[in-house]
Design a protein around this motif. Structure first.
Motif, mmCIF file in Angstrom:
data_model
loop_
_atom_site.group_PDB
_atom_site.id
_atom_site.type_symbol
_atom_site.label_atom_id
_atom_site.label_comp_id
_atom_site.label_asym_id
_atom_site.label_seq_id
_atom_site.Cartn_x
_atom_site.Cartn_y
_atom_site.Cartn_z
ATOM 1 N N SER A 87 16.935 9.027 -5.442
ATOM 2 C CA SER A 87 17.849 7.947 -5.087
ATOM 3 C C SER A 87 17.278 7.120 -3.939
ATOM 4 C CB SER A 87 19.214 8.520 -4.685
ATOM 5 O OG SER A 87 19.074 9.410 -3.598
ATOM 6 N N VAL A 88 17.703 5.864 -3.862
ATOM 7 C CA VAL A 88 17.262 4.973 -2.791
ATOM 8 C C VAL A 88 17.922 5.401 -1.485
ATOM 9 C CG1 VAL A 88 17.197 2.590 -1.970
ATOM 10 C CG2 VAL A 88 16.968 3.081 -4.417
ATOM 11 N N PRO A 89 17.159 5.653 -0.410
ATOM 12 C CA PRO A 89 17.763 6.100 0.865
ATOM 13 C C PRO A 89 18.648 5.022 1.474
ATOM 14 C CG PRO A 89 15.415 5.603 1.147
ATOM 15 C CD PRO A 89 15.683 5.568 -0.329
ATOM 16 N N SER A 90 19.809 5.460 1.993
ATOM 17 C CA SER A 90 20.751 4.513 2.606
ATOM 18 C C SER A 90 20.748 4.619 4.124
ATOM 19 C CB SER A 90 22.166 4.776 2.074
ATOM 20 O OG SER A 90 22.562 6.117 2.333
ATOM 21 N N ASN A 91 20.088 5.640 4.662
ATOM 22 C CA ASN A 91 19.976 5.781 6.113
ATOM 23 C C ASN A 91 18.671 6.494 6.425
ATOM 24 O OD1 ASN A 91 20.487 8.712 5.930
ATOM 25 N ND2 ASN A 91 22.597 8.075 5.451
ATOM 26 N N PHE A 92 18.371 6.626 7.727
ATOM 27 C CA PHE A 92 17.086 7.200 8.111
ATOM 28 C C PHE A 92 16.969 8.663 7.696
ATOM 29 C CE2 PHE A 92 14.210 9.399 11.042
ATOM 30 C CZ PHE A 92 13.064 8.628 10.862
ATOM 31 N N GLN A 93 18.080 9.398 7.746
ATOM 32 C CA GLN A 93 18.048 10.814 7.350
ATOM 33 C C GLN A 93 17.653 10.945 5.883
ATOM 34 O OE1 GLN A 93 18.278 13.412 9.302
ATOM 35 N NE2 GLN A 93 18.012 14.866 7.612
ATOM 36 N N ASP A 94 18.245 10.079 5.036
ATOM 37 C CA ASP A 94 17.885 10.090 3.614
ATOM 38 C C ASP A 94 16.428 9.675 3.426
ATOM 39 O OD1 ASP A 94 20.421 10.857 2.987
ATOM 40 O OD2 ASP A 94 21.123 8.840 2.452
ATOM 41 N N LEU A 95 15.978 8.700 4.230
ATOM 42 C CA LEU A 95 14.588 8.260 4.146
ATOM 43 C C LEU A 95 13.643 9.406 4.503
ATOM 44 C CD1 LEU A 95 12.430 6.050 3.830
ATOM 45 C CD2 LEU A 95 12.780 5.486 6.249
ATOM 46 N N TRP A 96 13.988 10.154 5.543
ATOM 47 C CA TRP A 96 13.138 11.269 5.971
ATOM 48 C C TRP A 96 13.066 12.351 4.883
ATOM 49 C CZ3 TRP A 96 9.329 12.405 8.849
ATOM 50 C CH2 TRP A 96 9.033 13.730 9.188
ATOM 51 N N VAL A 97 14.206 12.610 4.243
ATOM 52 C CA VAL A 97 14.231 13.590 3.148
ATOM 53 C C VAL A 97 13.352 13.122 1.993
ATOM 54 C CG1 VAL A 97 15.695 14.672 1.391
ATOM 55 C CG2 VAL A 97 16.495 14.507 3.754
ATOM 56 N N SER A 98 13.445 11.816 1.669
ATOM 57 C CA SER A 98 12.633 11.294 0.567
ATOM 58 C C SER A 98 11.149 11.321 0.911
ATOM 59 C CB SER A 98 13.069 9.858 0.225
ATOM 60 O OG SER A 98 12.784 8.968 1.298
ATOM 61 N N MET A 99 10.802 11.110 2.189
ATOM 62 C CA MET A 99 9.404 11.173 2.600
ATOM 63 C C MET A 99 8.865 12.589 2.472
ATOM 64 S SD MET A 99 8.379 8.133 3.362
ATOM 65 C CE MET A 99 6.885 8.413 4.320
ATOM 66 N N ARG A 100 9.726 13.585 2.685
ATOM 67 C CA ARG A 100 9.298 14.978 2.522
ATOM 68 C C ARG A 100 8.954 15.289 1.073
ATOM 69 N NH1 ARG A 100 14.311 18.012 4.625
ATOM 70 N NH2 ARG A 100 13.208 19.812 3.738
ATOM 71 N N ASP A 101 9.491 14.495 0.154
ATOM 72 C CA ASP A 101 9.238 14.738 -1.273
ATOM 73 C C ASP A 101 7.957 14.076 -1.762
ATOM 74 O OD1 ASP A 101 11.483 16.268 -1.485
ATOM 75 O OD2 ASP A 101 12.752 14.665 -2.292
ATOM 76 N N ILE A 102 7.193 13.465 -0.844
ATOM 77 C CA ILE A 102 5.960 12.801 -1.260
ATOM 78 C C ILE A 102 4.978 13.804 -1.867
ATOM 79 C CG2 ILE A 102 3.863 11.689 -0.397
ATOM 80 C CD1 ILE A 102 5.557 10.060 1.466
ATOM 81 N N ILE A 103 4.862 14.988 -1.247
ATOM 82 C CA ILE A 103 3.914 15.986 -1.755
ATOM 83 C C ILE A 103 4.307 16.464 -3.152
ATOM 84 C CG2 ILE A 103 2.968 18.291 -1.384
ATOM 85 C CD1 ILE A 103 3.023 17.757 1.602
ATOM 86 N N PRO A 104 5.568 16.879 -3.396
ATOM 87 C CA PRO A 104 5.943 17.239 -4.771
ATOM 88 C C PRO A 104 5.737 16.097 -5.752
ATOM 89 C CG PRO A 104 7.605 17.997 -3.238
ATOM 90 C CD PRO A 104 6.657 17.145 -2.446
ATOM 91 N N PHE A 105 6.055 14.863 -5.322
ATOM 92 C CA PHE A 105 5.848 13.709 -6.184
ATOM 93 C C PHE A 105 4.370 13.546 -6.525
ATOM 94 C CE2 PHE A 105 4.569 9.200 -6.248
ATOM 95 C CZ PHE A 105 5.148 8.822 -7.455
#
Length: 249
Positions: free
Chosen positions: A42-60
């Motif tokens: 999902s598209v991050p709506s705040n910095f916390q969501d953005l940080w979580v999505s950045m953590r998924d870069i390796i699995p991606f």
């Protein structure tokens, strides 16, 4: 690009240098598979969501690498043999079907494994507990490994079947003895690639390690490096012998 044979086997006569509609359609399907991996977040709506999505870069990234490994096997097959008959179209259609339904279990598993290792290495027990209660209840871990293992196994078995069909078409394709060995080697390589995820699925199906089954099914994939390295060395020697025999003929 197919006209450039730099890095390719100079002793193999590549019959698929002209792009076919089967390949074009398949490339679009592989691109769609990677797109689905991206859109599953999902598209991050705040910095916390953005940080979580950045953590998924390796699995991606790992998901993209695996999809590209399958694409490269597919690319090499069509480059070598250029087949586009009914049997190959059927194999290819089934392969695309598997790829498109495989991407979601693939990303889900890699995200789970990444967060599991993150929790282990950081000592974050809360993350691990939340992982196996909210994200993936421990009772469902075996089912996940079965889904992933059977999916990966079927993909490589399908490509192996394509190579087997190329061996059957050796006459119409005018494959020499060396090229026949390359076709056989491609089939065996993909059968080996299929065997390890199938073994992982079997471990999960029969719950062979009790409470450690999820870990055991995952560790089974560590067999890839030694198995493929050993086979690669054996195959290289056989390939050299096949080439020497062909040149003497």
């Amino acid at each position: 690009m197919k006209d450039q044979e730099v890095g390719l086997d100079p002793n193999f006569r590549y019959r698929g240098k002209n792009q076919t509609r089967v390949e074009t359609f398949s490339d679009a399907a592989f691109a769609l598979a990677i797109t689905l991996i991206v859109l599953s977040s999902s598209v991050p709506s705040n910095f916390q969501d953005l940080w979580v999505s950045m953590r998924d870069i390796i699995p991606f990234g790992l998901c993209v690498i695996l999809v590209m490994v399958i694409w490269y096997q597919h690319y090499l097959f069509f480059l070598k043999f250029g087949l586009q008959n009914r049997t190959i179209v059927l194999y290819n259609t089934f392969l695309i079907f598997l790829i498109l339904i495989y991407v979601y279990p693939l990303k889900f598993l890699f995200v789970v494994l990444f967060r599991l290792y993150e929790g282990i290495f950081t000592g974050n027990r809360e993350l691990i507990n939340r992982l196996f209660t909210e994200t993936l209840p421990y009772s469902d871990t075996g089912s996940l490994m079965i889904i992933y293992g059977l999916g990966a196994s079927l993909i490589f078995l399908t490509i192996g079947g394509m190579y087997r069909h190329a061996m059957k078409m050796a006459g119409p394709l005018e494959l020499n003895s060396y090229e026949r060995y390359i076709a056989k080697d491609g089939m065996i390589t993909n059968l080996l690639l299929a065997s390890i995820p199938f073994l992982s699925a079997l471990i999960a199906v029969f719950h062979l390690f009790g409470n450690w089954t999820f870990l055991g099914a995952g560790v089974a994939y560590m067999l890839y490096p030694p198995v493929m390295i050993i086979y690669g060395r054996v195959s290289a020697k056989k390939r050299d012998r096949a080439l020497a025999i062909y040149k003497k003929a």
